[in-house]
Design an enzyme around this catalytic site. Structure first.
Site, short mmCIF file in Angstrom:
data_model
loop_
_atom_site.label_atom_id
_atom_site.label_comp_id
_atom_site.label_asym_id
_atom_site.label_seq_id
_atom_site.Cartn_x
_atom_site.Cartn_y
_atom_site.Cartn_z
CD GLU A 151 40.23 27.12 11.29
OE1 GLU A 151 39.26 27.09 12.09
OE2 GLU A 151 41.24 26.42 11.43
CD GLU A 204 45.79 22.77 11.76
OE1 GLU A 204 45.09 22.59 10.75
OE2 GLU A 204 45.32 22.84 12.91
#
Ligand code: NAG
Ligand code: NAG
Ligand code: NAG
Ligand code: NAG
Ligand code: NAG
Ligand code: NAG
Ligand code: NAG
Ligand code: NAG
Ligand code: NAG
Length: 378
Positions: free
Chosen positions: A194, A199
């Site tokens: 990932e 984020e």
């Protein structure tokens, strides 16, 4: 008294009978030592020889270990330029056509309902024009008992490597939000890795964290060239509560501060030598990222924001079959955690109650993208 004591020759001091043999050898060697310079081993006692031997071995081991460790910390991959060609363009009114809408239950326990494509269009939660594409959280429903509507899109195309350009006009922020622009293989997590390109949570004022998550055997405790601040150096999902190995940028890399600047461009390069990410605020975007006719050349962009070299992490085996994902989660395993929602951001009361009852506080909870471009090395 003092004079008398000092005058006694050392050799005249009587040694007790019980003194061990070795000591006698030492004493008997005394006359020889007088005939050799200090550095001649012939003049050394057995004990001195033993000590010198032990120290020499230790020093040699130390030099070898030091050299191995030193070369590990000095090692750095060869990031010499690759030839890129454009393979995919996500832009304009067709932006959403090449994405699937994820509408299962949120795997990260958010207070969110990810809607399907028809609901997203009906409720205008995704909207594309020639200039931009918008993804947003429902900011009208007054009281939602089982999660507020939001969107999570995943590219139908998947990638093992490449150069990804993300033109971002607006990043979502506000108490209760947990947005991300990332890549993963949701069917094979964490085996295929990932990569979180952007984020943040809640107010979004702490800057963006670029983060990798992997299976065991991927460490970033190695030489790196990056301007961001490394958070953890082990990428293994089973350590640090799956925090991953993150690199945090300054506050202008996310949220209201980035948006006020007209957003900017994130570039992500995934190649066998490593994974790197750059951020360019709107007013300092290099020409090869504003003109589609110019092939981007990362070697001219300067030091990356985040650098994840292949040194102690086999990048091609940890990262495969990645879809591009954009979503806005609400509360959940990260954004809604008490130490984040309450302690770090001082957001009010209880996250799920806040999200359920305050639609007007989600007017800034939207992504706006100018487009995505994906290049493959030839
Ligand atoms: C989309 O979601 C709505 C609301 O849950 C549902 O009524 C509809 O059948 C779904 N559409 C499709 C194509 O799955
Ligand atoms: C949908 O959202 C866009 C962007 O905010 C807006 O311009 C448009 O008017 C909205 N459409 C409807 C039907 O509300
Ligand atoms: C909001 O929904 C919850 C759960 O359905 C309900 O208990 C509560 O009374 C509602 N609040 C308002 C202000 O409508
Ligand atoms: C690639 O990812 C897609 C989406 O997660 C998945 O459906 C597919 O099975 C994956 N393919 C391989 C070869 O892992
Ligand atoms: C980490 O990944 C393993 C599979 O390798 C999985 O069993 C485990 O639940 C994951 N742990 C966390 C904290 O996500
Ligand atoms: C990446 O790391 C693996 C494992 O350490 C190594 O076999 C491979 O040669 C490396 N590749 C590059 C391009 O550095
Ligand atoms: C986050 O935003 C909320 C709402 O504006 C505010 O009350 C809170 O103080 C902010 N937190 C921080 C750390 O600035
Ligand atoms: C928030 O409040 C709801 C009920 O209003 C409750 O179900 C939930 O457990 C609370 N969450 C936390 C984190 O306290
Ligand atoms: C929610 O919105 C109101 C009205 O704009 C504002 O006063 C308040 O600070 C916001 N609260 C949070 C936590 O964002």
């Amino acid at each position: 008294m003092i004079e008398t004591t000092a005058a006694i020759p050392k050799d005249d001091i009587q040694r007790p009978e019980s003194e061990p043999l070795v000591t006698h050898t030492y004493v008997s060697g005394q006359e020889d030592r007088e005939h050799f310079p200090w550095y001649n081993p012939h003049g050394w006692s057995l004990r001195t020889k033993l000590l010198v031997g032990i120290f020499s071995i230790a020093a040699i081991i130390g030099i070898i270990v030091g050299a191995v460790e030193g070369s590990k910390t000095r090692r750095y991959p060869d990031y010499s330029p690759l030839q890129y060609r454009l393979v995919d363009r996500y832009k304009g009114e067709a932006f959403f056509e090449r994405f699937g809408y994820f509408s299962d239950e949120d795997p990260t326990s958010g207070f969110v309902r990810y809607v399907n494509q028809s609901t997203a269009l009906d409720q205008n939660l995704t909207y594309a024009t020639t200039d931009s594409a918008i993804l947003r959280v429902d900011s009208t429903t007054l009281n939602t008992s089982d999660g507020r509507n939001s969107v999570r899109i995943e590219s139908k195309a998947t990638y093992d490597d490449g150069l990804f350009i993300f033109d971002i006009l607006h990043t979502p922020y506000g108490c209760g939000t947990w947005p991300a622009l990332w890549l993963t293989d949701g069917s094979n997590w964490p085996f295929n890795g990932e990569i979180d390109v952007l984020e943040a949570t809640n107010n979004g004022t702490n800057g963006n964290a670029v983060t990798l998550h992997t299976t065991p055997g991927c460490s970033m405790d190695v030489r790196r060239k990056e301007t961001g601040d490394s958070i953890y150096t082990t990428c293994d999902n089973s350590t640090n509560g799956n925090a991953g190995c993150g690199v945090r940028g300054p506050s202008l890399t996310y949220g209201e501060e980035m948006n006020a600047n007209g957003g900017g461009i994130y570039a992500l390069e995934i190649r066998p030598a490593g994974i790197r990410a750059w951020f360019f605020p709107r007013d300092s975007i290099p020409a090869d990222l504003t003109e589609e006719s110019i092939t981007p050349d990362p070697s001219a962009w300067g030091t990356a924001l985040a650098d994840f070299p292949n040194t102690s992490c086999d990048i091609p085996s940890h990262f495969k079959n990645q879809s591009i994902i954009a979503n806005i989660d609400l509360c959940g395993d990260y954004g809604g955690r008490d130490d984040v929602y309450t302690d770090q951001f001082a957001c009010p009361g209880n996250c799920t109650d806040f999200v359920a009852r305050n639609p007007k506080n989600f007017t800034q909870a939207y992504w706006e993208f100018g487009g995505f471009w994906v290049y493959s090395s030839v």
